[in-house]
Design a protein around this motif. Sequence first.
Motif, short mmCIF file in Angstrom:
data_model
loop_
_atom_site.label_atom_id
_atom_site.label_comp_id
_atom_site.label_asym_id
_atom_site.label_seq_id
_atom_site.Cartn_x
_atom_site.Cartn_y
_atom_site.Cartn_z
N THR A 7 0.83 -1.20 0.00
CA THR A 7 0.00 0.00 0.00
C THR A 7 0.86 1.26 0.00
O THR A 7 0.63 2.19 -0.77
N ILE A 8 1.87 1.29 0.84
CA ILE A 8 2.77 2.44 0.91
C ILE A 8 3.51 2.62 -0.42
O ILE A 8 3.62 3.73 -0.93
N THR A 9 3.99 1.54 -0.99
CA THR A 9 4.68 1.59 -2.27
C THR A 9 3.75 2.11 -3.37
O THR A 9 4.13 2.95 -4.17
N HIS A 10 2.52 1.63 -3.38
CA HIS A 10 1.55 2.05 -4.38
C HIS A 10 1.26 3.56 -4.25
O HIS A 10 1.24 4.29 -5.25
N ILE A 11 1.04 4.02 -3.04
CA ILE A 11 0.78 5.44 -2.81
C ILE A 11 1.98 6.29 -3.21
O ILE A 11 1.85 7.30 -3.91
N PHE A 12 3.18 5.86 -2.79
CA PHE A 12 4.39 6.63 -3.10
C PHE A 12 4.63 6.69 -4.60
O PHE A 12 4.93 7.75 -5.15
N ASN A 13 4.48 5.55 -5.28
CA ASN A 13 4.70 5.53 -6.73
C ASN A 13 3.68 6.40 -7.45
O ASN A 13 4.01 7.08 -8.42
N GLY A 14 2.44 6.39 -7.00
CA GLY A 14 1.41 7.23 -7.61
C GLY A 14 1.72 8.70 -7.42
O GLY A 14 1.61 9.50 -8.35
N LYS A 15 2.11 9.09 -6.22
CA LYS A 15 2.43 10.49 -5.93
C LYS A 15 3.69 10.91 -6.68
O LYS A 15 3.77 12.01 -7.19
N LEU A 16 4.69 10.04 -6.72
CA LEU A 16 5.93 10.34 -7.41
C LEU A 16 5.69 10.50 -8.91
O LEU A 16 6.22 11.42 -9.53
N LYS A 17 4.87 9.62 -9.48
CA LYS A 17 4.53 9.70 -10.90
C LYS A 17 3.82 11.02 -11.19
O LYS A 17 4.16 11.73 -12.13
N LEU A 18 2.85 11.39 -10.34
CA LEU A 18 2.11 12.63 -10.52
C LEU A 18 3.03 13.84 -10.41
O LEU A 18 3.01 14.73 -11.27
N LEU A 19 3.85 13.86 -9.40
CA LEU A 19 4.76 14.99 -9.20
C LEU A 19 5.79 15.08 -10.33
O LEU A 19 6.11 16.17 -10.80
N SER A 20 6.28 13.93 -10.79
CA SER A 20 7.25 13.91 -11.90
C SER A 20 6.62 14.45 -13.18
O SER A 20 7.23 15.27 -13.88
N ARG A 21 5.41 14.00 -13.48
CA ARG A 21 4.73 14.48 -14.68
C ARG A 21 4.43 15.97 -14.59
O ARG A 21 4.57 16.70 -15.57
N PHE A 22 3.98 16.41 -13.42
CA PHE A 22 3.70 17.84 -13.25
C PHE A 22 4.98 18.64 -13.42
O PHE A 22 4.97 19.71 -14.04
N SER A 23 6.08 18.12 -12.91
CA SER A 23 7.36 18.83 -13.01
C SER A 23 7.83 18.92 -14.46
O SER A 23 8.28 19.98 -14.91
N ILE A 24 7.72 17.83 -15.21
CA ILE A 24 8.12 17.84 -16.62
C ILE A 24 7.25 18.81 -17.41
O ILE A 24 7.75 19.61 -18.21
N THR A 25 5.94 18.74 -17.18
CA THR A 25 5.02 19.66 -17.84
C THR A 25 5.35 21.10 -17.44
O THR A 25 5.37 22.00 -18.28
N GLY A 26 5.64 21.30 -16.17
CA GLY A 26 5.99 22.64 -15.68
C GLY A 26 7.24 23.19 -16.32
O GLY A 26 7.30 24.38 -16.65
#
Length: 139
Positions: A7-26
């Motif tokens: 569960t922790i891994t799933h949450i972290f990977n989801g948040k990391l993916k979201l933040l990474s994509r937002f950063s690249i788009t940014g």
Amino acid sequence: MNTLTKTITHIFNGKLKLLSRFSITGVLNTLIDFIVFSLCQSVFGFHYTISQIAGYSFGVTNSFIFNKKWTFESNKPKKKLYHELIQFIIVNIVSLLITIFFMKLLINTFIINVYVSKIIVTLIAQVINFLSYKLWVFN
């Protein structure tokens, strides 16, 4: 792996993916914004406020497309698209007004270079936009 670890891994990977994509788009939005701002400011000789509005507008257009389709993967029906677009525009008008206010403050009060001011206000806008997109626009 136990359930908690998964569960922790799933949450972290989801948040990391979201933040990474937002950063690249940014970064892409910021490049577009800064290029248009610099052209308006240096090549065409526009006032920094007009240059900020032009650059920000181009970056925002790119931002909506990439954040909707890729970062937040929002695939709502067309009716919802217009609702998202209106919310997106509201967030970015508020963000633009805040950046113009701080840019004027930095340039006129603190006598900071226009390009250094642009970098500072861009960072401020990134925080405002991420939180607003995540919590309100593409939620």
